[in-house]
Design an enzyme around this catalytic site. Sequence first.
Site, PDB file in Angstrom:
ATOM      1  N   SER A 543       0.893  -1.198  -0.048  1.00  0.00           N
ATOM      2  CA  SER A 543       0.135  -0.012   0.007  1.00  0.00           C
ATOM      3  C   SER A 543       1.053   1.275  -0.042  1.00  0.00           C
ATOM      4  O   SER A 543       1.753   1.438  -0.853  1.00  0.00           O
ATOM      5  CB  SER A 543      -0.802  -0.072   1.401  1.00  0.00           C
ATOM      6  OG  SER A 543      -1.914   0.959   1.100  1.00  0.00           O
ATOM      7  N   HIS A 658      -7.698  -5.054  -0.788  1.00  0.00           N
ATOM      8  CA  HIS A 658      -6.618  -4.522  -0.509  1.00  0.00           C
ATOM      9  C   HIS A 658      -5.841  -5.520   0.379  1.00  0.00           C
ATOM     10  O   HIS A 658      -4.621  -5.177   0.262  1.00  0.00           O
ATOM     11  CB  HIS A 658      -6.986  -3.208   0.223  1.00  0.00           C
ATOM     12  CG  HIS A 658      -5.734  -2.335   0.150  1.00  0.00           C
ATOM     13  ND1 HIS A 658      -4.868  -2.121  -0.813  1.00  0.00           N
ATOM     14  CD2 HIS A 658      -5.128  -1.659   1.255  1.00  0.00           C
ATOM     15  CE1 HIS A 658      -4.037  -1.300  -0.331  1.00  0.00           C
ATOM     16  NE2 HIS A 658      -4.062  -0.998   0.953  1.00  0.00           N
TER      17      HIS A 658
END
Length: 685
Positions: A543, A658
Site C-alpha cells: 500500500s 486490498h
Amino acid sequence: MAIDSTPADPHAWLEEVLAPAALDWVRAHNARTQQQLEATPRYPRLRRDLLAILNASDRIPGVMRMGPWLYNLWQDEQHRRGLWRRTSLAEYRKPEPAWETVLDLDALGAAEQESWVFQGAQGLAPDYRHCLLTLSRGGADASVVREFDTVDKRFVVGGFELPEAKSEIEWADADSVYVGTDFGPGSLTDSGYPRVIKRWLRGTPLSTARTVFEGERSDVAVSVHVERTPGHARTLFTRAIDFYHQTEFLLQDGQLLALDLPSDAQLCFWGPRLLVEPRSDWTVGGQTFAAGSLLLTDAAAFLNGARRFQALFTPGPARTLAGYTTTRQHLLLNISENVASRLEEWSFADPAAPRLRPVQAPFPGTLSLASLHDEELADDDLADAYFVHYADFLTPDTLYLASAGSDARELLKQREPQFDADGMRAEQHFARSRDGTRVPYFVVWPSGAQADGGNPTLLYGYGGFEISMQPGYSGGRGRAWLAEGGVFVLANIRGGGEFGPAWHQAAVKAGKQRSFDDFIAVAEDLIARRITSPRHLGIMGGSNGGLLVGASFVQRPELFNAMVCQVPLLDMRRYHRLLAGASWMAEYGDPDQAAEWAFISAYSPYQNLKPGLPYPKPLFTTSTRDDRVHPGHARKMVARLSELGHAVLYYENIEGGHGGAADNEQRASLQALEYSYLWQQLVKR
C-alpha cells in the site's frame, strides 16, 4: 495554478480493471511468474508450511463481545471463508472452548453462488439479537449489508439490506438505521464514500429515507456514531474534510451542534466525560497542550462553554501515546517508549481525585488492549475487564484477561512457537537520515548469523498515515525466512506514528521524500554494519509501503537486489483519480496543483523510471478486487519496466481486496511466491 494531470500514457488501458485485454495481460504475467517461482525447490515446502501455520488450531481466536457472547470468525482448511461463531467467556477460558456456529460463510457462498468474505457485524444492544452483517464479494471494500437474526440464525426477511457499495450504516433504534450509501448521482464524495446520511425506517423503501446530514463532494466521507450509554446517550455526525481533519456535530433536540474543537483533534465521549487528542499544539483555556497529548474534560461543562482540560498524557521525545481503552471507571494508556509498550492506568473510582499508576506488564515488545466493558449495559459484570495481548519478534502471541485497578492477570491463551527461535536475537539500532534525524530500526538475527556482509536480509517499512510499525510475532516469517537463515529488519521511518504526530507530519506532502530518505538510510546502515550487502538486501512494503519501496527502488537501485511491492501506489500523477485515491491528498498533495506536482513528480515511481539504470528484478503483487488502491498502479509499473527491457515478475490475485488474499489458501500461495522470489534473488551463492 492547476495543471493537466492526465497526459498521454501508453499503458493507461491497464487501468480498465475488468477489460478483457487487461485481464489477458494479467493472466499471462501470472502464468510466467507462477511458472518461475513455483518451480523453485523451496516453493512446495514453503506453501505447505505457511498454510499449516495459517490454519493451525492453536491460533488465538480474536473475539468481539456482543452481550453475553464472544464472537469470532474462524478460517481453516475445512472452512476457507470461515465460520462466524460464538462462545461465552467461561468457555473461552478453557483450552478447548465449545463454539456455537452462527453462520457458515462457505455454505452461504455455495448456496448463493457468491464468493462471500465476512467484513464484520454490528449488533443492536442490549440483546444483540439483530445484527447488520457486512459481506464483501472477493474481499473488496465495497460490500453488501444484510440484517441477521442471531437467535434464529438466518437473514431477516424484509429486514434492512443494502446493495454493494462503500456504505456507512449505524443502528438508530430497533426500527431505524442511519445509512450513507450510493443513493445515486451526487450522493458520494470524490473519494467514492458516502456524502449523505439518511434515516431509514424499517419496512419502508430506501428511496423514502430522510436526509439528516450532508457533507461536501470534496470531503473524504461523512459518518455517524450512536452511543446509548445509560444517562449519556448521544448521536454524533462527522464530516471528514480530509484524512486528518474533521468537523463533529452533536445531535441535540433535533438540531446539529458543531463541536468547538480543532479540526485535527480526535474526540471520544466516555460517559459524562470528553477525551480529546490534539494532533497539533493547542492553546485553550489559558493553557497550551502539546500535539499527541490526551486531554480530559467534563462533557456537559464543555457543551455549556467551559474550556477546562486536564492532561492525562503528555508526550516526550521518545514517548508517545499508542492508544487507550476505557472501562467503566478506568482509563488504560498504551504508551510507546522507543517503540516498546508500557501501560499506565487512570482510576476514576473517585471522580474528584483521579489517580495515575503504572501497570506491570510484559516488556519490551508490543502490547494491545481491548476493553470488555459494554457501555450500553446499565449493569455490566465485565465493567472493568479488558484483554491484554503481548508479542515480540521471537515470543508467540499471548492473551491475558485483566481487571482494571489491579496488576493481576489471567493467562487465557498462548500460541505454541511456530519456529525454533533458539539462538535468534532481536536488536534495535539507529541510522542517520540525510537531514541528520536518528531513525530507529529493529534487526532480527537467525541463529548463528554473523555480520559478514553476506546475510540474505529483508527490510520492511511503511512510513505513512501515522501508522506505527511495532515488534510482532509472525510464524510465517519465522518459518519461511528466519529459520531458513534470513535476517529480518523493521524500519521505523518518518511518516509513521512511532513518535507521535510530529514524526508523521514531518513526512507528508512536500516532506514525503523524508520517508524514502529514512528508509534508504536504514539500508545504508545495514550495509555499513556488514549485516548485509546490496547483493543480499531485499525490500518489502504494501500500500503506502508499496510506494515507499517503489520510490526507494527507483532512486537507489544499486542498494537492493530484490523488491516485493504489494498493492502499491506508484503512479502519483493519477493516484487521486483512481478509486479512493482522492481521500489521501492530505498525505501526498494534489497533483493537479503545479506547486504540489513539483514535489510529487520528484519521487513518483512510475514517472521516474529511466532507461539504462541497473534495476534489480522486482516482484509486484496486487488484487483485481482491490477497490482501494487501484491495481493499475502495479500493472502499469510492470509494463513500463518491461518496456525498458528489465526482467520483472508480477502476480495479481483475482480476489482478496486490498489485503491481497481472501482466504488462507490464497494467503499461503501468495506468501510462498514472495518468499520463493526473495530466496531466489538473495540467497548466498
